[in-house]
Design a protein around this motif. Structure first.
Motif, PDB file in Angstrom:
ATOM      1  N   VAL A 157       0.815  -1.211   0.000  1.00  0.00           N
ATOM      2  CA  VAL A 157       0.000   0.000   0.000  1.00  0.00           C
ATOM      3  C   VAL A 157       0.858   1.275   0.000  1.00  0.00           C
ATOM      4  O   VAL A 157       0.608   2.178  -0.803  1.00  0.00           O
ATOM      5  CB  VAL A 157      -1.005  -0.010   1.171  1.00  0.00           C
ATOM      6  CG1 VAL A 157      -1.752   1.304   1.274  1.00  0.00           C
ATOM      7  CG2 VAL A 157      -1.976  -1.169   1.011  1.00  0.00           C
ATOM      8  N   PRO A 158       1.903   1.390   0.840  1.00  0.00           N
ATOM      9  CA  PRO A 158       2.692   2.631   0.833  1.00  0.00           C
ATOM     10  C   PRO A 158       3.455   2.881  -0.477  1.00  0.00           C
ATOM     11  O   PRO A 158       3.808   4.010  -0.783  1.00  0.00           O
ATOM     12  CB  PRO A 158       3.688   2.447   1.983  1.00  0.00           C
ATOM     13  CG  PRO A 158       3.157   1.351   2.814  1.00  0.00           C
ATOM     14  CD  PRO A 158       2.324   0.490   1.910  1.00  0.00           C
ATOM     15  N   LYS A 159       3.703   1.822  -1.260  1.00  0.00           N
ATOM     16  CA  LYS A 159       4.437   1.974  -2.523  1.00  0.00           C
ATOM     17  C   LYS A 159       3.523   2.201  -3.717  1.00  0.00           C
ATOM     18  O   LYS A 159       3.994   2.460  -4.815  1.00  0.00           O
ATOM     19  CB  LYS A 159       5.292   0.734  -2.781  1.00  0.00           C
ATOM     20  CG  LYS A 159       6.451   0.574  -1.830  1.00  0.00           C
ATOM     21  CD  LYS A 159       7.290  -0.615  -2.242  1.00  0.00           C
ATOM     22  CE  LYS A 159       8.504  -0.765  -1.339  1.00  0.00           C
ATOM     23  NZ  LYS A 159       9.325  -1.907  -1.783  1.00  0.00           N
ATOM     24  N   ALA A 160       2.216   2.084  -3.526  1.00  0.00           N
ATOM     25  CA  ALA A 160       1.270   2.220  -4.633  1.00  0.00           C
ATOM     26  C   ALA A 160       1.245   3.656  -5.150  1.00  0.00           C
ATOM     27  O   ALA A 160       1.421   4.611  -4.409  1.00  0.00           O
ATOM     28  CB  ALA A 160      -0.124   1.811  -4.178  1.00  0.00           C
ATOM     29  N   VAL A 161       1.029   3.774  -6.450  1.00  0.00           N
ATOM     30  CA  VAL A 161       0.831   5.072  -7.094  1.00  0.00           C
ATOM     31  C   VAL A 161      -0.680   5.287  -7.147  1.00  0.00           C
ATOM     32  O   VAL A 161      -1.401   4.486  -7.739  1.00  0.00           O
ATOM     33  CB  VAL A 161       1.426   5.077  -8.514  1.00  0.00           C
ATOM     34  CG1 VAL A 161       1.155   6.401  -9.205  1.00  0.00           C
ATOM     35  CG2 VAL A 161       2.924   4.788  -8.468  1.00  0.00           C
ATOM     36  N   ILE A 162      -1.160   6.345  -6.507  1.00  0.00           N
ATOM     37  CA  ILE A 162      -2.594   6.606  -6.437  1.00  0.00           C
ATOM     38  C   ILE A 162      -2.969   7.689  -7.446  1.00  0.00           C
ATOM     39  O   ILE A 162      -2.382   8.768  -7.450  1.00  0.00           O
ATOM     40  CB  ILE A 162      -3.015   7.061  -5.019  1.00  0.00           C
ATOM     41  CG1 ILE A 162      -2.542   6.062  -3.957  1.00  0.00           C
ATOM     42  CG2 ILE A 162      -4.521   7.285  -4.943  1.00  0.00           C
ATOM     43  CD1 ILE A 162      -3.146   4.688  -4.063  1.00  0.00           C
ATOM     44  N   ARG A 163      -3.921   7.361  -8.314  1.00  0.00           N
ATOM     45  CA  ARG A 163      -4.432   8.319  -9.290  1.00  0.00           C
ATOM     46  C   ARG A 163      -5.950   8.212  -9.334  1.00  0.00           C
ATOM     47  O   ARG A 163      -6.481   7.118  -9.504  1.00  0.00           O
ATOM     48  CB  ARG A 163      -3.899   8.035 -10.698  1.00  0.00           C
ATOM     49  CG  ARG A 163      -2.411   8.173 -10.859  1.00  0.00           C
ATOM     50  CD  ARG A 163      -2.018   9.599 -11.241  1.00  0.00           C
ATOM     51  NE  ARG A 163      -0.585   9.741 -11.302  1.00  0.00           N
ATOM     52  CZ  ARG A 163       0.164   9.451 -12.361  1.00  0.00           C
ATOM     53  NH1 ARG A 163      -0.396   9.005 -13.452  1.00  0.00           N
ATOM     54  NH2 ARG A 163       1.465   9.619 -12.313  1.00  0.00           N
ATOM     55  N   GLN A 164      -6.632   9.316  -9.182  1.00  0.00           N
ATOM     56  CA  GLN A 164      -8.093   9.385  -9.243  1.00  0.00           C
ATOM     57  C   GLN A 164      -8.739   8.318  -8.354  1.00  0.00           C
ATOM     58  O   GLN A 164      -9.695   7.658  -8.739  1.00  0.00           O
ATOM     59  CB  GLN A 164      -8.571   9.248 -10.684  1.00  0.00           C
ATOM     60  CG  GLN A 164      -8.088  10.374 -11.562  1.00  0.00           C
ATOM     61  CD  GLN A 164      -8.511  10.221 -13.004  1.00  0.00           C
ATOM     62  OE1 GLN A 164      -8.983   9.176 -13.432  1.00  0.00           O
ATOM     63  NE2 GLN A 164      -8.324  11.275 -13.771  1.00  0.00           N
ATOM     64  N   GLY A 165      -8.157   8.121  -7.181  1.00  0.00           N
ATOM     65  CA  GLY A 165      -8.709   7.186  -6.215  1.00  0.00           C
ATOM     66  C   GLY A 165      -8.420   5.723  -6.498  1.00  0.00           C
ATOM     67  O   GLY A 165      -8.918   4.856  -5.808  1.00  0.00           O
ATOM     68  N   LYS A 166      -7.615   5.432  -7.516  1.00  0.00           N
ATOM     69  CA  LYS A 166      -7.253   4.053  -7.845  1.00  0.00           C
ATOM     70  C   LYS A 166      -5.770   3.839  -7.542  1.00  0.00           C
ATOM     71  O   LYS A 166      -4.964   4.748  -7.675  1.00  0.00           O
ATOM     72  CB  LYS A 166      -7.524   3.754  -9.312  1.00  0.00           C
ATOM     73  CG  LYS A 166      -8.996   3.808  -9.664  1.00  0.00           C
ATOM     74  CD  LYS A 166      -9.210   3.434 -11.110  1.00  0.00           C
ATOM     75  CE  LYS A 166     -10.684   3.442 -11.458  1.00  0.00           C
ATOM     76  NZ  LYS A 166     -10.915   3.049 -12.840  1.00  0.00           N
TER      77      LYS A 166
END
Length: 54
Positions: A19-28
């Motif tokens: 989760v901390p490494k995820a790239v978040i874009r437009q809530g995804k």
């Protein structure tokens, strides 16, 4: 160690990422900038460099 993994939301990507490494874009959540930009990371097997090695 307790680590939460999520699956990349790019269609066709098989990656899971911490989760901390995820790239978040437009809530995804995506495994990489490439997937977030709509290009795919190219792994197709869950071995994305952003994913945690198990």
């Amino acid at each position: 160690m307790d680590v939460d993994l999520i699956r990349c939301e790019y269609q066709g990507c098989q990656c899971t990422v911490q989760v901390p490494k995820a790239v978040i874009r437009q809530g995804k959540a995506f495994c990489s900038e490439a997937c977030a930009d709509g290009h795919g990371c190219g792994c197709h097997r869950g071995w994305c460099p952003s994913a945690m090695l198990i």
